[in-house]
Design a protein around this motif. Structure first.
Motif, short mmCIF file in Angstrom:
data_model
loop_
_atom_site.label_atom_id
_atom_site.label_comp_id
_atom_site.label_asym_id
_atom_site.label_seq_id
_atom_site.Cartn_x
_atom_site.Cartn_y
_atom_site.Cartn_z
N ALA A 1 48.58 19.36 37.50
CA ALA A 1 47.86 18.11 37.20
C ALA A 1 48.79 17.11 36.51
CB ALA A 1 46.65 18.42 36.32
N GLU B 1 56.68 18.93 28.08
CA GLU B 1 56.33 20.29 28.53
C GLU B 1 56.87 21.30 27.53
OE1 GLU B 1 54.60 22.12 30.93
OE2 GLU B 1 55.47 23.79 29.81
N LYS C 1 54.00 27.76 36.51
CA LYS C 1 52.83 28.45 37.08
C LYS C 1 52.71 28.19 38.57
CE LYS C 1 48.91 28.64 34.67
NZ LYS C 1 47.68 28.09 34.06
N GLY D 1 49.27 31.47 44.74
CA GLY D 1 49.11 32.00 46.10
C GLY D 1 50.13 33.07 46.41
N ASN E 1 48.71 28.24 47.61
CA ASN E 1 47.52 27.81 48.37
C ASN E 1 47.03 26.51 47.72
OD1 ASN E 1 44.18 29.25 48.66
ND2 ASN E 1 45.15 27.61 49.77
N VAL F 1 53.48 20.32 22.05
CA VAL F 1 52.66 19.36 21.32
C VAL F 1 51.72 20.11 20.37
CG1 VAL F 1 50.83 17.62 21.58
CG2 VAL F 1 52.76 17.69 23.19
N THR G 1 50.09 28.57 29.00
CA THR G 1 48.75 28.05 28.72
C THR G 1 47.97 28.99 27.79
OG1 THR G 1 48.36 28.92 30.95
CG2 THR G 1 48.33 26.55 30.70
N GLU H 1 42.90 21.75 34.52
CA GLU H 1 42.10 22.89 34.06
C GLU H 1 41.60 22.75 32.63
OE1 GLU H 1 43.84 26.60 35.55
OE2 GLU H 1 42.99 27.56 33.78
N LEU I 1 43.89 24.21 42.56
CA LEU I 1 45.02 23.27 42.67
C LEU I 1 44.53 21.93 43.19
CD1 LEU I 1 48.01 25.50 43.82
CD2 LEU I 1 47.75 24.26 41.66
C1 FAD Z 1 49.03 33.78 39.24
C2 FAD Z 1 48.22 32.56 39.59
C3 FAD Z 1 48.02 32.23 40.92
C4 FAD Z 1 47.26 31.10 41.25
N1 FAD Z 1 47.14 30.77 42.57
C5 FAD Z 1 46.43 29.66 42.91
C6 FAD Z 1 46.37 29.23 44.26
O1 FAD Z 1 47.04 29.78 45.15
N2 FAD Z 1 45.58 28.15 44.55
C7 FAD Z 1 44.89 27.47 43.58
O2 FAD Z 1 44.19 26.51 43.91
N3 FAD Z 1 44.99 27.83 42.29
C8 FAD Z 1 45.75 28.88 41.93
N4 FAD Z 1 45.85 29.23 40.60
C9 FAD Z 1 45.22 28.36 39.59
C10 FAD Z 1 46.06 27.10 39.40
O3 FAD Z 1 47.42 27.46 39.26
C11 FAD Z 1 45.61 26.32 38.14
O4 FAD Z 1 44.24 26.05 38.20
C12 FAD Z 1 46.39 25.01 38.03
O5 FAD Z 1 47.78 25.28 37.90
C13 FAD Z 1 45.93 24.20 36.82
O6 FAD Z 1 46.76 23.08 36.73
P1 FAD Z 1 46.96 22.31 35.35
O7 FAD Z 1 48.08 21.36 35.57
O8 FAD Z 1 45.67 21.81 34.86
O9 FAD Z 1 47.41 23.42 34.31
P2 FAD Z 1 48.71 24.34 34.33
O10 FAD Z 1 49.25 24.47 35.69
O11 FAD Z 1 48.29 25.55 33.62
O12 FAD Z 1 49.79 23.52 33.50
C14 FAD Z 1 49.65 23.25 32.14
C15 FAD Z 1 51.03 23.01 31.55
O13 FAD Z 1 50.88 22.57 30.20
C16 FAD Z 1 51.87 23.18 29.40
N5 FAD Z 1 51.40 23.20 28.01
C17 FAD Z 1 50.40 23.96 27.49
N6 FAD Z 1 50.27 23.72 26.16
C18 FAD Z 1 51.20 22.77 25.86
C19 FAD Z 1 51.56 22.13 24.65
N7 FAD Z 1 50.95 22.40 23.50
N8 FAD Z 1 52.57 21.21 24.69
C20 FAD Z 1 53.22 20.92 25.86
N9 FAD Z 1 52.91 21.53 27.03
C21 FAD Z 1 51.92 22.43 27.03
C22 FAD Z 1 52.03 24.57 30.00
O14 FAD Z 1 53.24 25.15 29.67
C23 FAD Z 1 51.88 24.27 31.51
O15 FAD Z 1 53.13 24.00 32.08
C24 FAD Z 1 46.64 30.32 40.23
C25 FAD Z 1 46.84 30.66 38.90
C26 FAD Z 1 47.64 31.77 38.58
C27 FAD Z 1 47.86 32.11 37.13
#
Ligand code: FAD
Length: 415
Positions: A17, A38, A46, A51, A56, A134, A173, A379, A392
């Motif tokens: 995101a 980050e 992640k 997938g 995926n 952060v 996370t 998320e 995703l």
């Molecule tokens: C093993 C696995 C497989 C998956 N496979 C799929 C798939 O194939 N298809 C699908 O749709 N979904 C999949 N998911 C779910 C999907 O990856 C997540 O829903 C999605 O990545 C969420 O995106 P996001 O950017 O909101 O959060 P995240 O991808 O979790 O990113 C959040 C980021 O914020 C950073 N962060 C956290 N706290 C702080 C802080 N205090 N200061 C600075 N940075 C910080 C973290 O390090 C991280 O890099 C999977 C998840 C996992 C764990």
């Protein structure tokens, strides 16, 4: 403070995101200084694990039945933002769908997706600051000041929070930013692991560890039907797993301690048909022991487990001694094996967070109601989707929407 020292948009979190939000914000406002903060040493860690390494990234069927949560305009955001196929197509990534409608990069590699995002950020001039965790956001009348755990301060005009939830803490996370937002007056809905295995009493699974079987899972609470899904069911030492089980995990938020999963392990046959098959086997294997009754239709460990639990017999009894009503009883058992769910698996085993910052805390532009200038996406918000590319897709769509709305909110400001 001189205006040159203030970043226009700081994005907290370099996951799916956050990367989409930064790209969209910078595209909408090329002169703005956009920086991703980050906590880990690299962005997108992640993403590389998604997938099973193939990423995926979306699904052809993006209907509301696959999404849960309290952000009322989540489906509108998904349908009104660029599709994942076009978003990545514009970066040179070719996407394809499998038979179930799950969309992947054609390369079959999540690294393709991450490197396309990195290239686009490079072209646009999005900056990244890794190793910045952060831990505080201070609001002054003119700007925000973000603090990092090493004491560094980061002044900025706008913030996009994309720090994810609690699931898979091994990828950075741990819910720390959810706690931080709580201290700023945000409230959360009930939080629990989703897209995760479900724990049952381990003694019930004795002998089944490692077994995989095709079937149908139906979730009930107090006899009330909730949801069903077909697919491969996997058995571990203490949990039921597999995509069709993963997709039941979000139900724990409403039915904790009251959830039963019923497995139909012969979903391709009616009970009568299955009983007929058992009668044929009884004829063919009449002189063998009941241990061999089901080994022609199930993996051996599952066949033994079903006979042990579905028939009140000694394993040394001859198949010929079984009465017809026992065969019918066994057929019924195979089609309705009940497991009461004790809990979901740990955050480490979960892929997604069910619950998060409540939809009430943000307006339709995903901006915090309590603090203008802070936008949320991904998320961290109370939106979770089924397994199959839905999570995703929410990350891309909400990231694009938050990025665009955040840039729009800066229009008119001197950059
Ligand atoms: C093993 C696995 C497989 C998956 N496979 C799929 C798939 O194939 N298809 C699908 O749709 N979904 C999949 N998911 C779910 C999907 O990856 C997540 O829903 C999605 O990545 C969420 O995106 P996001 O950017 O909101 O959060 P995240 O991808 O979790 O990113 C959040 C980021 O914020 C950073 N962060 C956290 N706290 C702080 C802080 N205090 N200061 C600075 N940075 C910080 C973290 O390090 C991280 O890099 C999977 C998840 C996992 C764990």
């Amino acid at each position: 403070m001189s205006k040159d020292n203030i970043t226009d948009i700081a994005v907290i979190g370099g996951g799916a995101a956050g990367l989409a939000a930064a790209i969209e914000a910078k595209t909408a406002m090329p002169k703005a200084k956009v920086v991703i903060l980050e906590k880990l040493d690299r962005v997108g860690k992640k993403l590389l694990a998604t997938g099973n390494g193939k990423c995926n990234l979306s699904n052809i069927n993006l209907s509301s039945e696959h999404y849960h949560g309290s952000v009322r305009n989540a489906m509108r955001i998904i349908s009104s933002t660029t599709s994942a196929k076009d978003f990545f197509g514009s970066m040179g990534v070719v996407c394809i769908a499998d038979k179930q409608g799950r969309i992947y990069p054609r390369s079959g590699s999540a690294a393709t997706v991450l490197s396309a995002l990195r290239l686009r950020m490079e072209e646009l001039g999005v900056e990244t600051r890794c190793g910045f965790e952060v831990n505080f956001i201070e609001s002054t009348p003119k700007f925000f000041r973000i603090s990092g755990s090493a004491g560094e301060k980061y002044p900025c005009r706008r913030i996009i929070v994309a720090a994810g939830g609690y699931a898979a803490p091994q990828f950075g996370t741990d819910g720390s930013v959810i706690r931080l937002l709580r201290s700023k007056g945000c409230h959360t809905t009930k939080i629990c692991p989703a897209v995760a295995p479900l724990r049952v009493r381990p003694e019930l699974l004795k002998g089944l560890k490692g077994v995989r079987a095709k079937g149908r899972v139906t979730a009930y609470s107090g006899g009330r039907f909730l949801k069903e899904e077909a697919g491969e069911i996997q058995f571990t030492e203490s949990a039921l797993s597999g995509i069709c089980v993963f997709n039941m995990a979000h139900l724990i938020s409403n039915y904790d301690g009251k959830l039963t999963l019923r497995l139909d392990l012969a979903a391709d046959m009616e009970t009568e048909q299955l009983a007929g098959y058992l009668r044929v086997i009884q004829y063919q294997r009449s002189k063998h022991t009941v241990e061999e009754l089901l080994t022609g239709i199930f993996q051996r460990s599952l066949a033994l487990w079903l006979v042990k639990n579905g028939l009140k017999r000694n394993m040394t009894d001859e198949i010929s001694t079984l009465r017809d009503n026992e065969l019918i009883q066994l057929a019924r058992f195979i089609k309705a094996v009940d497991f009461d769910v004790i809990s979901s698996a740990s955050w480490k085993e979960a892929q997604v967070t069910s619950g998060g910052i409540s939809g009430d805390c943000v307006d339709e532009r995903l901006q915090l109601r309590s603090e203008k200038g802070i936008f949320l996406c991904g998320e961290i918000l109370d939106v979770d989707g089924d397994c199959g590319g839905y999570n995703l897709q929410w990350a891309w769509s909400s990231g694009i929407a938050a990025g665009r709305n955040c840039a729009d909110s800066l229009r008119g400001a001197v950059l």
